[in-house]
Design an enzyme around this catalytic site. Structure first.
Site, PDB file in Angstrom:
ATOM      1  N   ASP A  98     -11.037   2.984   5.121  1.00  0.00           N
ATOM      2  CA  ASP A  98     -11.483   1.593   4.996  1.00  0.00           C
ATOM      3  C   ASP A  98     -13.005   1.482   4.942  1.00  0.00           C
ATOM      4  O   ASP A  98     -13.530   0.424   4.583  1.00  0.00           O
ATOM      5  CB  ASP A  98     -11.012   0.782   6.212  1.00  0.00           C
ATOM      6  CG  ASP A  98      -9.724   0.023   5.957  1.00  0.00           C
ATOM      7  OD1 ASP A  98      -9.515  -0.413   4.812  1.00  0.00           O
ATOM      8  OD2 ASP A  98      -8.948  -0.154   6.914  1.00  0.00           O
ATOM      9  N   LYS A 148       0.838  -1.206   0.000  1.00  0.00           N
ATOM     10  CA  LYS A 148       0.000   0.000   0.000  1.00  0.00           C
ATOM     11  C   LYS A 148       0.871   1.254   0.000  1.00  0.00           C
ATOM     12  O   LYS A 148       0.629   2.190  -0.766  1.00  0.00           O
ATOM     13  CB  LYS A 148      -0.906   0.007   1.243  1.00  0.00           C
ATOM     14  CG  LYS A 148      -2.013  -1.043   1.192  1.00  0.00           C
ATOM     15  CD  LYS A 148      -2.665  -1.238   2.563  1.00  0.00           C
ATOM     16  CE  LYS A 148      -3.643  -2.416   2.519  1.00  0.00           C
ATOM     17  NZ  LYS A 148      -4.125  -2.801   3.850  1.00  0.00           N
ATOM     18  N   GLN A 175      -4.475  -1.531  10.040  1.00  0.00           N
ATOM     19  CA  GLN A 175      -4.423  -2.890   9.493  1.00  0.00           C
ATOM     20  C   GLN A 175      -5.013  -3.879  10.496  1.00  0.00           C
ATOM     21  O   GLN A 175      -4.650  -3.878  11.670  1.00  0.00           O
ATOM     22  CB  GLN A 175      -2.967  -3.240   9.162  1.00  0.00           C
ATOM     23  CG  GLN A 175      -2.760  -4.555   8.463  1.00  0.00           C
ATOM     24  CD  GLN A 175      -3.230  -4.574   7.014  1.00  0.00           C
ATOM     25  OE1 GLN A 175      -3.486  -3.549   6.403  1.00  0.00           O
ATOM     26  NE2 GLN A 175      -3.358  -5.758   6.461  1.00  0.00           N
TER      27      GLN A 175
HETATM   28  N1  LIG Z   1      -7.764  -2.377   7.738  1.00  0.00           N
HETATM   29  C1  LIG Z   1      -7.587  -3.300   6.806  1.00  0.00           C
HETATM   30  N2  LIG Z   1      -7.949  -3.030   5.544  1.00  0.00           N
HETATM   31  C2  LIG Z   1      -7.768  -3.968   4.576  1.00  0.00           C
HETATM   32  O1  LIG Z   1      -8.114  -3.721   3.390  1.00  0.00           O
HETATM   33  C3  LIG Z   1      -7.178  -5.215   4.912  1.00  0.00           C
HETATM   34  C4  LIG Z   1      -6.824  -5.430   6.259  1.00  0.00           C
HETATM   35  N3  LIG Z   1      -7.043  -4.468   7.173  1.00  0.00           N
HETATM   36  N4  LIG Z   1      -6.277  -6.598   6.628  1.00  0.00           N
HETATM   37  C5  LIG Z   1      -5.978  -7.643   5.696  1.00  0.00           C
HETATM   38  C6  LIG Z   1      -6.851  -7.591   4.467  1.00  0.00           C
HETATM   39  C7  LIG Z   1      -6.283  -8.308   3.272  1.00  0.00           C
HETATM   40  N5  LIG Z   1      -6.117  -7.304   2.244  1.00  0.00           N
HETATM   41  C8  LIG Z   1      -5.527  -7.526   1.014  1.00  0.00           C
HETATM   42  C9  LIG Z   1      -5.305  -6.532   0.084  1.00  0.00           C
HETATM   43  C10 LIG Z   1      -4.663  -6.775  -1.106  1.00  0.00           C
HETATM   44  C11 LIG Z   1      -4.225  -8.024  -1.420  1.00  0.00           C
HETATM   45  C12 LIG Z   1      -3.505  -8.268  -2.694  1.00  0.00           C
HETATM   46  O2  LIG Z   1      -3.088  -7.346  -3.362  1.00  0.00           O
HETATM   47  N6  LIG Z   1      -3.290  -9.540  -3.108  1.00  0.00           N
HETATM   48  C13 LIG Z   1      -2.540  -9.883  -4.310  1.00  0.00           C
HETATM   49  C14 LIG Z   1      -1.355 -10.747  -3.983  1.00  0.00           C
HETATM   50  C15 LIG Z   1      -0.529 -10.209  -2.884  1.00  0.00           C
HETATM   51  C16 LIG Z   1       0.783 -10.936  -2.698  1.00  0.00           C
HETATM   52  O3  LIG Z   1       1.575 -10.950  -3.648  1.00  0.00           O
HETATM   53  O4  LIG Z   1       1.005 -11.458  -1.590  1.00  0.00           O
HETATM   54  C17 LIG Z   1      -3.417 -10.611  -5.308  1.00  0.00           C
HETATM   55  O5  LIG Z   1      -4.432 -11.196  -4.920  1.00  0.00           O
HETATM   56  O6  LIG Z   1      -3.054 -10.616  -6.479  1.00  0.00           O
HETATM   57  C18 LIG Z   1      -4.444  -9.043  -0.532  1.00  0.00           C
HETATM   58  C19 LIG Z   1      -5.099  -8.801   0.660  1.00  0.00           C
HETATM   59  C20 LIG Z   1      -6.502  -6.103   2.745  1.00  0.00           C
HETATM   60  N7  LIG Z   1      -6.959  -6.204   3.996  1.00  0.00           N
END
Ligand SMILES: Nc1nc(=O)c2c([nH]1)NC[C@@H]1CN(c3ccc(C(=O)N[C@@H](CCC(=O)O)C(=O)O)cc3)C=[N+]21
Length: 285
Positions: free
Chosen positions: A119, A52, A96
């Site tokens: 969020d 991020k 987070q």
């Molecule tokens: N306050 C808060 N807000 C959130 O938005 C929040 C959180 N806490 N806690 C955890 C979860 C999880 N999350 C993700 C966001 C992007 C990918 C993402 O970009 N994933 C990539 C792969 C990432 C990698 O390479 O590891 C994909 O699916 O292609 C994953 C998971 C946001 N979260």
């Protein structure tokens, strides 16, 4: 042949639009700002937070990160959020999740100024979403990103039979509200639901936000069904996979978002979009 949606491409497109907004703001000397708070050293969380921060900086968003140790008290965490609530350089605050068990998550979320709740997790913003109020407020980024993806693929939601699997406050529940607001007929399934297939077989669109690999497969869907996979799971080999198992030859799936490369990149792009929107909203009021 299953159509695999390119979430990275859509995220890139969204980021380009966000960048145009940032450049326009810059002409008035305005720089959008985001603050991300992370507690502890969970590897996945640290990784997301870095992603991020990197994306924000590359777009020209002012980005700060506050990293606290696991034993920080709830009071100290709230103190830090309060400082950010009053920091004019910051338009969006993200804490987070998950947080350590000695901290009450609701107390933390509710200490964020709803106008900086990037969020969209604050009860005031969730209430506005469910009431479908005709005003500007932040919405949870994963669900909002999914709606952007559906719009880009011109999925008609009006009267469509949509099944959402999962009822978490960060994905399932806000998605329900967004889909209802878009006039879909929504069914929400969860851990107590019986005969999942009975419901998914009738669905034009299935959105899975369960968090378990192999929850769904081709047999769960009706021919031509659209599938959005919001799962982020590690399989037995430590590889990132979604909730749905399928291959190119799956006969029922019309299109599906892959993991990685589907919903995930859209979540981060939407976070950037919403940071900038919140900056814009704060300057027109
Ligand atoms: N306050 C808060 N807000 C959130 O938005 C929040 C959180 N806490 N806690 C955890 C979860 C999880 N999350 C993700 C966001 C992007 C990918 C993402 O970009 N994933 C990539 C792969 C990432 C990698 O390479 O590891 C994909 O699916 O292609 C994953 C998971 C946001 N979260």
């Amino acid at each position: 042949m299953v159509e695999i949606i390119d979430g990275k491409k859509e995220a890139k497109h969204l980021n380009e639009i966000t960048k145009q907004h940032i450049e326009k703001l810059a002409k008035s000397g305005i720089v959008p700002g985001i603050a991300v708070i992370i507690v502890g050293h969970d590897q996945a969380s640290e990784r997301y937070v870095r992603m991020k921060d990197k994306k924000a900086r590359s777009l020209g968003i002012y980005s700060i990160m506050k990293h606290f140790e696991n034993d920080i008290s709830e009071t100290d965490l709230i103190k830090s959020i309060n400082e950010l609530n009053h920091d004019p350089k910051i338009n969006g605050i993200l804490v987070q999740l998950p947080l350590p068990s000695h901290i009450n998550e609701q107390n933390i979320i509710q200490s964020i100024d709803p106008k900086k709740d990037v969020d969209g997790f604050h009860p005031l913003n969730i209430g506005k979403l469910f009431l479908n109020l005709n005003e500007q407020f932040p919405v949870a980024c994963t669900p909002k990103g999914i709606m952007t993806l559906l719009a880009a693929y011109q999925v008609n939601l009006n009267g469509a039979n949509v099944v959402v699997i999962g009822r978490s406050p960060i994905v399932g529940k806000p998605l329900l509200a967004l889909l209802l607001n878009a006039n879909a007929s929504v069914t929400c399934l969860h851990s107590h639901s019986e005969n999942i297939t009975l419901h998914t077989k009738k669905a034009d669109l299935v959105i899975s936000a369960v968090g378990n690999a192999n929850t769904l497969n081709d047999n769960h869907f009706k021919p031509g069904a659209y599938v959005i996979d919001a799962g982020q799971n590690l399989d037995i080999n430590g590889k990132l996979v979604g909730d749905v198992s399928y291959d190119q030859n799956s006969k029922n799936i019309g299109f599906i978002t892959p993991v990685p490369g589907g919903v995930g990149p859209m979540t981060i792009a939407t976070l950037m979009q919403q940071t900038v929107e919140m900056c814009e909203w704060s300057h027109v009021e």
